[in-house]
Scaffold this motif. Structure first.
Motif, PDB file in Angstrom:
ATOM      1  N   ARG A 195       0.832  -1.202   0.000  1.00 44.82           N
ATOM      2  CA  ARG A 195       0.000   0.000   0.000  1.00 44.82           C
ATOM      3  C   ARG A 195       0.867   1.251   0.000  1.00 44.82           C
ATOM      4  O   ARG A 195       0.626   2.204  -0.754  1.00 44.82           O
ATOM      5  CB  ARG A 195      -0.918  -0.040   1.223  1.00 44.82           C
ATOM      6  N   ASP A 196       1.904   1.245   0.827  1.00 44.40           N
ATOM      7  CA  ASP A 196       2.787   2.403   0.918  1.00 44.40           C
ATOM      8  C   ASP A 196       3.575   2.624  -0.373  1.00 44.40           C
ATOM      9  O   ASP A 196       4.018   3.746  -0.652  1.00 44.40           O
ATOM     10  CB  ASP A 196       3.757   2.248   2.087  1.00 44.40           C
ATOM     11  N   ALA A 197       3.739   1.551  -1.161  1.00 43.68           N
ATOM     12  CA  ALA A 197       4.408   1.665  -2.456  1.00 43.68           C
ATOM     13  C   ALA A 197       3.463   2.126  -3.558  1.00 43.68           C
ATOM     14  O   ALA A 197       3.857   2.224  -4.720  1.00 43.68           O
ATOM     15  CB  ALA A 197       5.031   0.323  -2.847  1.00 43.68           C
ATOM     16  N   GLY A 198       2.210   2.414  -3.188  1.00 45.61           N
ATOM     17  CA  GLY A 198       1.256   2.951  -4.143  1.00 45.61           C
ATOM     18  C   GLY A 198       0.347   1.944  -4.788  1.00 45.61           C
ATOM     19  O   GLY A 198      -0.359   2.278  -5.753  1.00 45.61           O
ATOM     20  N   LEU A 199       0.310   0.716  -4.273  1.00 44.24           N
ATOM     21  CA  LEU A 199      -0.528  -0.323  -4.858  1.00 44.24           C
ATOM     22  C   LEU A 199      -1.873  -0.427  -4.140  1.00 44.24           C
ATOM     23  O   LEU A 199      -1.991  -0.093  -2.960  1.00 44.24           O
ATOM     24  CB  LEU A 199       0.180  -1.683  -4.794  1.00 44.24           C
ATOM     25  N   ASP A 200      -2.864  -0.900  -4.866  1.00 44.20           N
ATOM     26  CA  ASP A 200      -4.191  -1.168  -4.313  1.00 44.20           C
ATOM     27  C   ASP A 200      -4.149  -2.581  -3.734  1.00 44.20           C
ATOM     28  O   ASP A 200      -4.521  -3.554  -4.397  1.00 44.20           O
ATOM     29  CB  ASP A 200      -5.242  -1.045  -5.420  1.00 44.20           C
ATOM     30  N   ALA A 201      -3.660  -2.705  -2.485  1.00 45.24           N
ATOM     31  CA  ALA A 201      -3.362  -4.010  -1.904  1.00 45.24           C
ATOM     32  C   ALA A 201      -4.385  -4.405  -0.842  1.00 45.24           C
ATOM     33  O   ALA A 201      -4.923  -3.553  -0.132  1.00 45.24           O
ATOM     34  CB  ALA A 201      -1.969  -4.010  -1.300  1.00 45.24           C
ATOM     35  N   PHE A 202      -4.611  -5.707  -0.738  1.00 52.44           N
ATOM     36  CA  PHE A 202      -5.410  -6.267   0.343  1.00 52.44           C
ATOM     37  C   PHE A 202      -4.821  -7.610   0.740  1.00 52.44           C
ATOM     38  O   PHE A 202      -4.028  -8.199  -0.005  1.00 52.44           O
ATOM     39  CB  PHE A 202      -6.887  -6.401  -0.044  1.00 52.44           C
ATOM     40  N   GLY A 203      -5.181  -8.109   1.935  1.00 50.72           N
ATOM     41  CA  GLY A 203      -4.581  -9.333   2.435  1.00 50.72           C
ATOM     42  C   GLY A 203      -5.596 -10.434   2.688  1.00 50.72           C
ATOM     43  O   GLY A 203      -6.746 -10.166   3.044  1.00 50.72           O
TER      44      GLY A 203
END
Length: 201
Positions: free
Chosen positions: A59-67
């Motif tokens: 997320r901090d790298a700019g990605l739309d991330a989820f776990g």
């Protein structure tokens, strides 16, 4: 069995894993390459996310991330640590994710406990959920020239894989290898580590 083992160790594991990522520049380089490949490609799933530290990094790298993680206790910790991120309890063997909807999958030491006969099904789920051209970064314990072998992991038994065998199983599922990384054990580590960067054909 794996979920229950991690539930029992969740708090301890979260403390152990908090800073472990920062100890390896090579692991960081593999993750940076993955981030570069998936940036702007769509949602990225951190499968086997544990306490969510790498999900937050994505997320901090700019990605739309989820776990996603099999352990409810791990997901509870991840949600508490990162309330702005989405975390779900789920199995990589049957992901509650639509077909062709992901730009990337991070599977960082999340298949290490999977019996070898079940690994093809996991790769099939990766292929199903990835959009065309989507990428996977997979981390594992590497066999260091030995055959596939099981060992006494601190949580529950795990496997050391020859990367050639993992890459072949991924290829059979429609995932093409783009590159791999090997590294020697770091301080307080027993085994060599490996990573595969894969792309959906």
């Amino acid at each position: 069995m794996t979920a229950a083992a991690y539930d029992a160790m969740a708090v301890r594991y979260a403390e152990f894993a908090r800073d472990v990522w920062d100890a390896s520049p090579m692991d960081n380089a593999a993750l940076a390459a993955f981030v570069d490949h998936v940036r702007g490609a769509g949602p990225v799933a951190d499968l086997g996310c544990g306490p969510g530290y790498l999900t937050a990094h994505l997320r901090d790298a700019g990605l739309d991330a989820f776990g996603v993680d099999l352990s409810p206790a791990m997901i509870e910790i991840a949600r508490a640590n990162q309330p702005g991120l989405r975390f779900e309890v789920g199995s990589m063997a049957a992901l509650d994710i639509p077909d062709a909807s992901l730009g990337g999958i991070l599977s960082w030491y999340s298949m290490i406990h999977t019996p070898p006969e079940e690994v093809p099904g996991y790769f099939a789920e990766f292929t199903r959920t990835l959009a065309s051209g989507g990428h996977v970064l997979l981390g594992c314990f590497e066999s260091d020239g030995e055959p596939l072998t099981v060992f006494d992991h601190a949580v529950t038994p795990a496997y050391r894989w020859p990367l050639d065998e993992l890459a072949a199983l991924a290829r059979d599922a429609g995932l093409t290898e783009l590159g791999r990384v090997y590294r020697v054990p770091g301080e307080n580590e027993r085994f060599r580590r490996g990573a595969l960067l894969l792309r959906k054909s």
